[in-house]
Design a protein around this motif. Structure first.
Motif, PDB file in Angstrom:
ATOM      1  N   HIS A   1       2.588  -2.409 -12.126  1.00  0.00           N
ATOM      2  CA  HIS A   1       3.065  -3.268 -11.027  1.00  0.00           C
ATOM      3  C   HIS A   1       2.406  -4.645 -11.158  1.00  0.00           C
TER       4      HIS A   1
ATOM      5  N   ARG B   1       1.934  -7.347  -8.069  1.00  0.00           N
ATOM      6  CA  ARG B   1       1.223  -7.022  -6.819  1.00  0.00           C
ATOM      7  C   ARG B   1      -0.172  -7.642  -6.863  1.00  0.00           C
TER       8      ARG B   1
ATOM      9  N   LYS C   1      12.112  -4.285  -4.618  1.00  0.00           N
ATOM     10  CA  LYS C   1      10.899  -5.079  -4.382  1.00  0.00           C
ATOM     11  C   LYS C   1      10.766  -5.501  -2.928  1.00  0.00           C
TER      12      LYS C   1
ATOM     13  N   ASN D   1       5.211  -7.585  -1.352  1.00  0.00           N
ATOM     14  CA  ASN D   1       5.493  -8.702  -2.260  1.00  0.00           C
ATOM     15  C   ASN D   1       5.673 -10.037  -1.565  1.00  0.00           C
TER      16      ASN D   1
ATOM     17  N   GLY E   1      11.645  -9.985  -1.857  1.00  0.00           N
ATOM     18  CA  GLY E   1      11.790  -9.255  -3.103  1.00  0.00           C
ATOM     19  C   GLY E   1      12.483 -10.147  -4.111  1.00  0.00           C
TER      20      GLY E   1
END
Length: 371
Positions: free
Chosen positions: A193, A196, A314, A338, A361
């Motif tokens: 990820h 993040r 997302k 996010n 997202g």
């Protein structure tokens, strides 16, 4: 007899450690839909859309009755009062089970206990609670129902909840002086990820506290590169502050990163609270559709009870909300994973103006003020 229903992985029903066969994909989908909404009545029409993936047959009511009858029979044969567990409501059905009879309920209870312990500064207990919560997982949620829209949406939302619990456990472990023990997991998760930022902050902190200063600086460089290449942005203020402290070799703990996050949010509030007179408007979706923004609180996210449901992996379950304040329409980030971007700037909250581009997202929404 102790009933146990599992949805954090393939759908599984057992009584007293003995598996209970509930049938094929459609009965399992029905059971999963009721488990996700446990102790709440779900209309037959809603269940039909979930079970038949938005294309139910005309005879769905009779088919649902057969599925329910078969599940009740299996429960009765296992010594369970099936009529009390799987109830018929006027417009549908309700699964009446306690939270501790479902892995989802146990996960949420342990996670919430961990959050309370962390808030009280009891990091050792918080770590134990988060570890207990994460033990409930047995793969991707509803993995045997992949392809059904409701299952995929639930799985994506719950994966985010799992990652938040994992991240909270990292915080607790680092606060307990066990930073070295979580570095391997953090490296794996930042690779999986890479966008993040909080995970990068934890990795940098853990490396620094483990006396791996060069590796911490390398992680700072890598996250800058990833964000620039993938999103065309720089790290947020919290990561910038963390990198500054690492460069100066100042004392560090997870508290610094959390404080920097709060400061960044406060700074964003100050910058964006410029009075404007927009009181109503609408959002234009990427496909051209227009959605009127309700004044009473307009929520945006992946879950089906949002006012605007985004099919975007997302986006968080409850990502943002728009509401009417004294100065106009205000968009707020609901602690999303996010972030919310207005005109490519990350915000905690901001007043909306005509023509603003809102990114949630990977979805960009155009705000149009009412004229």
């Amino acid at each position: 007899m102790m009933l146990d229903l599992r949805v954090l992985g393939p759908v599984q029903l057992s009584v007293g450690d003995e598996p209970v066969a509930v049938g094929g994909p459609k009965p399992r989908a029905l059971l999963a839909a009721l488990a996700v909404n446990r102790r709440r009545a779900v209309a037959s029409a809603t269940l039909a859309d979930m079970v038949w993936n938005e294309a139910p047959p005309d005879s769905y009511a009779a088919s649902l009755q057969v599925f329910v009858s078969n599940i009740r029979k299996a429960l009765r044969n296992s010594g369970v009062d099936s009529a009390a567990v799987l109830r018929t409501e006027s417009a549908g059905y309700r699964l009446e089970i306690a939270d501790d009879a479902c892995d989802l309920g146990r996960f949420e209870a342990a996670r919430d206990a961990g959050n309370r312990a962390a808030g009280a500064g009891d990091h050792a207990s918080a770590s134990r609670f988060f570890t207990t919560a994460l033990r409930e997982w047995n793969g991707r949620a509803l993995s045997d129902l992949a392809g059904l829209a409701f299952a995929d949406s639930f799985a994506t939302a719950m994966e985010e909840e799992r990652l938040l619990a994992v991240s909270a456990r990292f915080d607790a472990e680092i606060a307990c002086g066990r930073a070295t023990a979580v570095i391997g997991e953090l490296v794996a998760l930042t690779n999986e990820h890479p966008l993040r930022e909080p995970l990068w902050g934890q990795l940098i902190t853990a490396l620094y506290l483990s006396e791996r200063h060069a590796d911490a600086l390398d992680a700072c460089r890598r996250v800058r590169s990833v964000l620039a290449e993938e999103l065309g942005i720089d790290p947020g203020p919290a990561l910038v502050e963390l990198e500054r402290r690492v460069l100066r070799q100042e004392p560090l703990s997870t508290v610094e990163f959390k404080t920097a996050e709060r400061m960044a949010a406060a700074m964003t509030d100050t910058v964006t609270e410029v009075p404007r007179s927009v009181r109503s408007g609408q959002l234009r979706l990427p496909d051209g559709r227009l959605v009127l923004v309700a004044h009473g609180g307009f929520k945006i996210g992946r879950m089906t009870d949002n006012d605007l449901i985004l099919d975007d992996p997302k986006a968080s379950r409850y990502h943002a909300q728009i509401k009417l304040g004294r100065a106009g329409l205000l968009i707020e980030d609901l602690d999303s994973a996010n972030g919310v971007y207005v005109n490519d700037e990350p915000i905690d909250s901001a007043l909306l103006a005509d023509g603003d581009a809102i990114r949630i997202g990977t979805t960009v929404l155009a705000f149009q003020a009412a004229r």
